[in-house]
Design a protein around this motif. Structure first.
Motif, mmCIF file in Angstrom:
data_model
loop_
_atom_site.group_PDB
_atom_site.id
_atom_site.type_symbol
_atom_site.label_atom_id
_atom_site.label_comp_id
_atom_site.label_asym_id
_atom_site.label_seq_id
_atom_site.Cartn_x
_atom_site.Cartn_y
_atom_site.Cartn_z
ATOM 1 N N LEU A 14 -12.479 23.567 38.336
ATOM 2 C CA LEU A 14 -13.456 22.711 39.018
ATOM 3 C C LEU A 14 -14.874 23.262 38.939
ATOM 4 N N MET A 15 -15.004 24.563 38.692
ATOM 5 C CA MET A 15 -16.340 25.158 38.584
ATOM 6 C C MET A 15 -16.904 25.079 37.166
ATOM 7 N N ALA A 16 -16.181 24.448 36.256
ATOM 8 C CA ALA A 16 -16.640 24.387 34.862
ATOM 9 C C ALA A 16 -18.044 23.810 34.717
ATOM 10 N N PRO A 17 -18.442 22.738 35.462
ATOM 11 C CA PRO A 17 -19.797 22.211 35.299
ATOM 12 C C PRO A 17 -20.884 23.218 35.658
ATOM 13 N N ALA A 18 -20.542 24.253 36.436
ATOM 14 C CA ALA A 18 -21.539 25.229 36.859
ATOM 15 C C ALA A 18 -21.674 26.396 35.898
ATOM 16 N N GLY A 19 -20.833 26.472 34.863
ATOM 17 C CA GLY A 19 -20.988 27.611 33.981
ATOM 18 C C GLY A 19 -20.268 27.538 32.657
ATOM 19 N N GLN A 20 -19.378 26.589 32.483
ATOM 20 C CA GLN A 20 -18.590 26.574 31.260
ATOM 21 C C GLN A 20 -19.193 25.623 30.220
ATOM 22 N N LEU A 21 -20.469 25.802 29.986
ATOM 23 C CA LEU A 21 -21.170 25.017 28.973
ATOM 24 C C LEU A 21 -21.692 25.984 27.926
ATOM 25 N N TRP A 22 -21.236 25.840 26.702
ATOM 26 C CA TRP A 22 -21.587 26.779 25.637
ATOM 27 C C TRP A 22 -22.586 26.126 24.694
ATOM 28 N N SER A 23 -23.612 26.868 24.320
ATOM 29 C CA SER A 23 -24.651 26.308 23.471
ATOM 30 C C SER A 23 -25.236 27.397 22.595
ATOM 31 N N THR A 24 -26.236 27.025 21.821
ATOM 32 C CA THR A 24 -26.952 27.958 20.951
ATOM 33 C C THR A 24 -28.412 28.008 21.369
ATOM 34 N N ALA A 25 -29.116 29.022 20.913
ATOM 35 C CA ALA A 25 -30.541 29.126 21.226
ATOM 36 C C ALA A 25 -31.307 27.915 20.702
ATOM 37 N N GLY A 86 -28.501 31.362 33.769
ATOM 38 C CA GLY A 86 -27.066 31.150 33.862
ATOM 39 C C GLY A 86 -26.303 32.395 33.483
ATOM 40 N N SER A 87 -25.056 32.478 33.956
ATOM 41 C CA SER A 87 -24.266 33.659 33.630
ATOM 42 C C SER A 87 -22.776 33.368 33.762
ATOM 43 N N LEU A 88 -22.017 34.060 32.955
ATOM 44 C CA LEU A 88 -20.571 34.176 33.054
ATOM 45 C C LEU A 88 -20.236 35.607 32.663
ATOM 46 N N PRO A 89 -19.106 36.133 33.066
ATOM 47 C CA PRO A 89 -18.765 37.484 32.632
ATOM 48 C C PRO A 89 -18.854 37.616 31.115
#
Length: 252
Positions: A14-25, A86-89
């Motif tokens: 459920l927390m994916a919208p807050a951090g599980q978005l992967w992108s490039t510079a 933004g951050s993830l481990p």
């Protein structure tokens, strides 16, 4: 120690919208352009402006940060920045845009903690903006001109203070003092034919053209401020009226 620790990839649920978005510079830089200019296929420029507008009034004194609608706001070296960190481990990210300077910066790092990538991105904006001043957009005439709106342009007076009203694109208006410092704003047209302030002193205020019974323009009403074509125009609707004897010297 200069050591590394692999971080496992986690499904955040459920927390994916807050951090599980992967992108490039590169794609984040494209997103930065969107935050600055909008895209009618996604959000209008007016809606994007709301993203960049503080959701609550800044605190008294020097404010250094806040939030718009989903974006972070920051003040760095006199510049207003919009974006987000933004951050993830195992990952840190920072994106900042200075709309006034037309500069954006993105910083990414494969770490869990350590470098303040948000500060790095903010520093990059300042470095580029200071070293490479923005080249002004070339002047272009409007594609078409509404003659009724064109007749509203030119000098207007609030009391004896002179302001200039300029016609912008999409039936927008700009009001700025013609000399010295003063209150000015840009305005966007509304469905009822009035204009709403986008920035500056009159942000959120309504500008209306007030007309006489014969249809001629009497004055501009801007949030109860009355602007007339002449200073204290006796023909205008000046609060309290105008002395019938008009301007004169000091009586002996």
């Amino acid at each position: 120690a200069d050591a590394m620790l692999p971080e496992p990839a986690e499904d955040l649920g459920l927390m994916a919208p807050a951090g599980q978005l992967w992108s490039t510079a590169a794609d984040l830089c494209r997103f930065a352009v969107f935050l600055a200019e909008g895209d009618e296929k996604v959000l209008s420029a007016a809606s994007v402006q709301e993203l960049r507008t503080p959701s609550v009034p800044p605190e008294a004194g020097q404010w250094d940060g806040g939030y718009g609608l989903g974006t972070q706001l920051a003040r760095r070296g006199g510049r207003t920045l919009v974006g987000h960190t933004g951050s993830l481990p195992g990952f840190l990210a920072g994106l900042w845009v200075c709309v006034e300077d037309g500069v954006a910066a993105v910083a990414l790092a494969n770490v869990t903690s350590g470098p303040l990538v948000g500060a790095v991105a903010a520093d990059l904006v300042s470095i580029v903006a200071d070293a490479e001043p923005r080249i002004p957009e070339p002047w272009r005439p409007l594609p078409e001109v509404d003659q009724e709106l064109l007749a509203l342009t030119g000098p207007w007076y609030w009391g004896a203070n002179t302001f200039g009203l300029k016609l912008a694109a999409d039936r927008g208006l700009e009001l700025h003092p013609l000399r010295g410092n003063g209150r000015g704003s840009r305005f966007v047209v509304q469905p009822d034919g009035s204009w709403k302030g986008l920035d500056g002193y009159y942000v959120g205020e309504t500008l209306r053209v007030m007309r006489r019974p014969d249809g001629s323009v009497s004055h501009l009403d801007l949030g109860s401020f009355v602007f007339t074509r002449e200073p204290y125009d006796p023909e205008g609707d000046v609060p309290g009226g105008v002395d019938k004897e008009g301007w004169r010297g000091l009586p002996s």
